[in-house]
Motif scaffolding. Sequence first.
Motif, PDB file in Angstrom:
ATOM      1  N   SER A 100      11.571   3.219  -0.112  1.00 32.74           N
ATOM      2  CA  SER A 100      12.700   3.206   0.828  1.00 32.74           C
ATOM      3  C   SER A 100      13.472   1.897   0.711  1.00 32.74           C
ATOM      4  O   SER A 100      14.708   1.890   0.702  1.00 32.74           O
ATOM      5  CB  SER A 100      12.200   3.386   2.256  1.00 32.74           C
ATOM      6  OG  SER A 100      11.471   4.590   2.366  1.00 32.74           O
TER       7      SER A 100
ATOM      8  N   ALA B 288       0.843  -1.187   0.000  1.00 33.93           N
ATOM      9  CA  ALA B 288       0.000   0.000   0.000  1.00 33.93           C
ATOM     10  C   ALA B 288       0.889   1.250   0.000  1.00 33.93           C
ATOM     11  O   ALA B 288       2.072   1.163   0.337  1.00 33.93           O
ATOM     12  CB  ALA B 288      -0.889  -0.022   1.243  1.00 33.93           C
ATOM     13  N   PRO B 289       0.325   2.402  -0.384  1.00 34.96           N
ATOM     14  CA  PRO B 289       1.102   3.644  -0.318  1.00 34.96           C
ATOM     15  C   PRO B 289       1.662   3.828   1.084  1.00 34.96           C
ATOM     16  O   PRO B 289       0.984   3.509   2.074  1.00 34.96           O
ATOM     17  CB  PRO B 289       0.074   4.722  -0.655  1.00 34.96           C
ATOM     18  CG  PRO B 289      -0.985   4.016  -1.435  1.00 34.96           C
ATOM     19  CD  PRO B 289      -1.032   2.620  -0.908  1.00 34.96           C
ATOM     20  N   ASN B 290       2.905   4.309   1.140  1.00 29.25           N
ATOM     21  CA  ASN B 290       3.587   4.569   2.411  1.00 29.25           C
ATOM     22  C   ASN B 290       3.989   3.310   3.168  1.00 29.25           C
ATOM     23  O   ASN B 290       4.403   3.393   4.324  1.00 29.25           O
ATOM     24  CB  ASN B 290       2.739   5.449   3.341  1.00 29.25           C
ATOM     25  CG  ASN B 290       2.698   6.877   2.835  1.00 29.25           C
ATOM     26  OD1 ASN B 290       3.706   7.359   2.302  1.00 29.25           O
ATOM     27  ND2 ASN B 290       1.557   7.513   2.927  1.00 29.25           N
TER      28      ASN B 290
ATOM     29  N   SER C  52      13.812  -2.617   8.736  1.00 26.49           N
ATOM     30  CA  SER C  52      13.779  -1.164   8.858  1.00 26.49           C
ATOM     31  C   SER C  52      14.832  -0.616   7.914  1.00 26.49           C
ATOM     32  O   SER C  52      16.002  -0.990   8.003  1.00 26.49           O
ATOM     33  CB  SER C  52      14.108  -0.733  10.280  1.00 26.49           C
ATOM     34  OG  SER C  52      14.418   0.653  10.287  1.00 26.49           O
TER      35      SER C  52
ATOM     36  N   LYS D 261       9.331  -0.766   8.788  1.00 27.87           N
ATOM     37  CA  LYS D 261       9.453   0.249   9.848  1.00 27.87           C
ATOM     38  C   LYS D 261       9.472  -0.401  11.233  1.00 27.87           C
ATOM     39  O   LYS D 261       8.855   0.095  12.180  1.00 27.87           O
ATOM     40  CB  LYS D 261       8.309   1.275   9.753  1.00 27.87           C
ATOM     41  CG  LYS D 261       8.105   1.796   8.320  1.00 27.87           C
ATOM     42  CD  LYS D 261       7.083   2.893   8.247  1.00 27.87           C
ATOM     43  CE  LYS D 261       6.637   3.113   6.802  1.00 27.87           C
ATOM     44  NZ  LYS D 261       5.607   4.139   6.660  1.00 27.87           N
TER      45      LYS D 261
ATOM     46  N   ASP E   9      11.621  -0.368  13.266  1.00 26.18           N
ATOM     47  CA  ASP E   9      12.233   0.526  14.276  1.00 26.18           C
ATOM     48  C   ASP E   9      11.181   1.298  15.059  1.00 26.18           C
ATOM     49  O   ASP E   9      11.435   1.788  16.152  1.00 26.18           O
ATOM     50  CB  ASP E   9      13.211   1.493  13.594  1.00 26.18           C
ATOM     51  CG  ASP E   9      12.548   2.292  12.481  1.00 26.18           C
ATOM     52  OD1 ASP E   9      12.360   3.494  12.633  1.00 26.18           O
ATOM     53  OD2 ASP E   9      12.195   1.687  11.423  1.00 26.18           O
ATOM     54  N   LEU E  10       9.962   1.423  14.485  1.00 23.94           N
ATOM     55  CA  LEU E  10       8.893   2.169  15.167  1.00 23.94           C
ATOM     56  C   LEU E  10       8.115   1.291  16.137  1.00 23.94           C
ATOM     57  O   LEU E  10       7.264   1.771  16.875  1.00 23.94           O
ATOM     58  CB  LEU E  10       7.915   2.764  14.145  1.00 23.94           C
ATOM     59  CG  LEU E  10       8.491   3.797  13.168  1.00 23.94           C
ATOM     60  CD1 LEU E  10       7.413   4.293  12.222  1.00 23.94           C
ATOM     61  CD2 LEU E  10       9.100   4.966  13.942  1.00 23.94           C
TER      62      LEU E  10
ATOM     63  N   GLY F 225       6.510   1.712   2.508  1.00 25.06           N
ATOM     64  CA  GLY F 225       7.980   1.724   2.575  1.00 25.06           C
ATOM     65  C   GLY F 225       8.639   1.092   1.367  1.00 25.06           C
ATOM     66  O   GLY F 225       9.808   0.695   1.426  1.00 25.06           O
ATOM     67  N   LYS F 226       7.914   1.024   0.250  1.00 23.52           N
ATOM     68  CA  LYS F 226       8.440   0.383  -0.957  1.00 23.52           C
ATOM     69  C   LYS F 226       9.658   1.117  -1.517  1.00 23.52           C
ATOM     70  O   LYS F 226      10.700   0.503  -1.760  1.00 23.52           O
ATOM     71  CB  LYS F 226       7.344   0.299  -2.041  1.00 23.52           C
ATOM     72  CG  LYS F 226       6.156  -0.554  -1.638  1.00 23.52           C
ATOM     73  CD  LYS F 226       5.118  -0.628  -2.738  1.00 23.52           C
ATOM     74  CE  LYS F 226       4.517   0.723  -3.076  1.00 23.52           C
ATOM     75  NZ  LYS F 226       3.808   1.342  -1.941  1.00 23.52           N
TER      76      LYS F 226
ATOM     77  N   LYS G 146      15.458   2.442   7.955  1.00 24.18           N
ATOM     78  CA  LYS G 146      16.019   3.554   8.734  1.00 24.18           C
ATOM     79  C   LYS G 146      17.295   3.117   9.438  1.00 24.18           C
ATOM     80  O   LYS G 146      18.305   3.788   9.355  1.00 24.18           O
ATOM     81  CB  LYS G 146      14.995   4.036   9.769  1.00 24.18           C
ATOM     82  CG  LYS G 146      15.304   5.426  10.256  1.00 24.18           C
ATOM     83  CD  LYS G 146      14.032   6.211  10.527  1.00 24.18           C
ATOM     84  CE  LYS G 146      14.086   7.565   9.846  1.00 24.18           C
ATOM     85  NZ  LYS G 146      12.779   8.179   9.661  1.00 24.18           N
TER      86      LYS G 146
HETATM   87  P1  GDP Z   1       6.033   3.840  -0.470  1.00 24.22           P
HETATM   88  O1  GDP Z   1       4.920   4.782  -0.691  1.00 24.22           O
HETATM   89  O2  GDP Z   1       5.533   2.462  -0.182  1.00 24.22           O
HETATM   90  O3  GDP Z   1       7.064   3.844  -1.535  1.00 24.22           O
HETATM   91  O4  GDP Z   1       6.726   4.295   0.914  1.00 24.22           O
HETATM   92  P2  GDP Z   1       8.039   5.157   1.128  1.00 24.22           P
HETATM   93  O5  GDP Z   1       9.266   4.351   0.975  1.00 24.22           O
HETATM   94  O6  GDP Z   1       7.948   6.412   0.336  1.00 24.22           O
HETATM   95  O7  GDP Z   1       7.906   5.490   2.693  1.00 24.22           O
HETATM   96  C1  GDP Z   1       6.771   6.141   3.239  1.00 24.22           C
HETATM   97  C2  GDP Z   1       7.180   6.855   4.509  1.00 24.22           C
HETATM   98  O8  GDP Z   1       7.632   5.929   5.482  1.00 24.22           O
HETATM   99  C3  GDP Z   1       8.339   7.832   4.313  1.00 24.22           C
HETATM  100  O9  GDP Z   1       8.084   8.966   5.074  1.00 24.22           O
HETATM  101  C4  GDP Z   1       9.526   7.075   4.835  1.00 24.22           C
HETATM  102  O10 GDP Z   1      10.532   7.942   5.329  1.00 24.22           O
HETATM  103  C5  GDP Z   1       8.951   6.242   5.909  1.00 24.22           C
HETATM  104  N1  GDP Z   1       9.702   5.005   6.094  1.00 24.22           N
HETATM  105  C6  GDP Z   1      10.001   4.083   5.135  1.00 24.22           C
HETATM  106  N2  GDP Z   1      10.704   3.053   5.669  1.00 24.22           N
HETATM  107  C7  GDP Z   1      10.867   3.343   6.979  1.00 24.22           C
HETATM  108  C8  GDP Z   1      11.524   2.657   8.080  1.00 24.22           C
HETATM  109  O11 GDP Z   1      12.090   1.569   7.944  1.00 24.22           O
HETATM  110  N3  GDP Z   1      11.447   3.243   9.315  1.00 24.22           N
HETATM  111  C9  GDP Z   1      10.814   4.438   9.504  1.00 24.22           C
HETATM  112  N4  GDP Z   1      10.801   4.943  10.742  1.00 24.22           N
HETATM  113  N5  GDP Z   1      10.207   5.096   8.504  1.00 24.22           N
HETATM  114  C10 GDP Z   1      10.214   4.583   7.267  1.00 24.22           C
END
Ligand code: GDP
Length: 440
Positions: free
Chosen positions: A232, A225-227, A345, A327, A329-330, A229-230, A347
């Motif tokens: 990243s 889903a959006p956000n 993570s 994520k 780490d959260l 963490g793809k 991060k």
């Molecule tokens: P996508 O929409 O699936 O591509 O997600 P993104 O990679 O753009 O990440 C969405 C948000 O989650 C961003 O603000 C990232 O900084 C945050 N994020 C991604 N991976 C991690 C992680 O491993 N740890 C933390 N704390 N934040 C993360």
Amino acid sequence: MISGNSIVALSSGRLPAGIAVIRISGAQTRFVVETIAGGMVKDRIATLRRLRAQDGTLLDTGLVVFFPGPHSFTGEDVAEFHVHGGRAVAATMLETIARFDGVRHAEPGEFTRRAFLNGKVDLVETEALADLVNAETEAQRRFAVRNAEGAQSELYLGWRRRLIHARAMIEAEIDFADEDDVPGSVADAVWSDVGAMIDEISRHVEGFRAAEIIRDGFEVVILGAPNAGKSSLFNALARREAAIVTDEPGTTRDLLEVVLDLSGVRVRVTDTAGLRDAPGRVEAIGIEKARAKAHGADLLLVLEDMANPVPVGALPANAPVLRIGTKVDLIQPLSSGANYDTPISTKDGTGVPELLAEIGRRAAAEIGQAGDILPSRLRHVELLNETKRYLLAALAEDRRGQELRAEELRLAADRLGRIVGSVDVEDLLDVIFSQFCIGK
Ligand code: GDP
């Protein structure tokens, strides 16, 4: 031997380099060496010479190696000039040699083409040589070098010999049915061997997917889903520069691809647009692409934000899936991690090396054992399937008469001959006479 023009080309890599190898093949080779090196050199022995143009101008000093035909790569007279690898040096050498009467610049692949036409390599070996030159990963190199040495050709030629033998037996039965020389039960053994061969060919053809993975890469698609963490994760994988073979940004804004070398196996990782139920129009196109991509994937990485899980919806049936909790780490403490194959993570890097290792393990498992002989081209698979169809027809039609069945064996053997590029009818007679002693 091929008459006509001699050909010359730079046979080594990009310039400038320490050394450039300029290769010439054909009838003019001897004369070119005599002229440029100021006299002939001993066969197959590297000899240091001053190299001069026809008007006596000094071009460079370098090694000259002469391979007399037919014991050369192309089967023709071949010479190599190993000169200093400057652009001007190589260009002058090439121009000087190409100005000789009867010499021209080679077309792409023309040395290998001459090698094939002179019977030095067969078609499958030619293809393997191309693969070897293009090999980027260790698995690709291992695969190509064995086939360039003839492993794959030998498999097909072995099957072909068995079919030629089988047909010779059947034809002999037809021709000498009233005589005592040929035992009648021979046909049973022949058809049982044909049945065994059908199984062997089927198993071999099944290996094509492994060959495709070796050549084109093990396809990994990141979904979520959006956000989730793809991006990243994708960026974390792409940043591992030591592992990257090539970085090919996708042509669309929706799909990005990075190519990794994981323990010698080519792995392509694609990032996709977020999967969501009620998307806008532009997003819908991206999601459509993501779903299409996921369909052909060898492995899906399904990402879910552990702190805020949003399901991705339906996945392609039968697709191997790794569920990745992102994520991590959260999450304190690690409570919900049990729902995932790998918590990561990006991060703090937790779980990323383990994830890469797992992808590498799965990719390695898909390409099979290092020693497996696999069909390396769709062309091979198509001809093998045709071979199989003829063999199945020959087996099934035992009431149609032996002549028709023998003809089907001939067509099957012919398909195999087409794979290696050596269809030759004379060997049928050879087999009859060498193995049956009918004339005695
Ligand atoms: P996508 O929409 O699936 O591509 O997600 P993104 O990679 O753009 O990440 C969405 C948000 O989650 C961003 O603000 C990232 O900084 C945050 N994020 C991604 N991976 C991690 C992680 O491993 N740890 C933390 N704390 N934040 C993360």
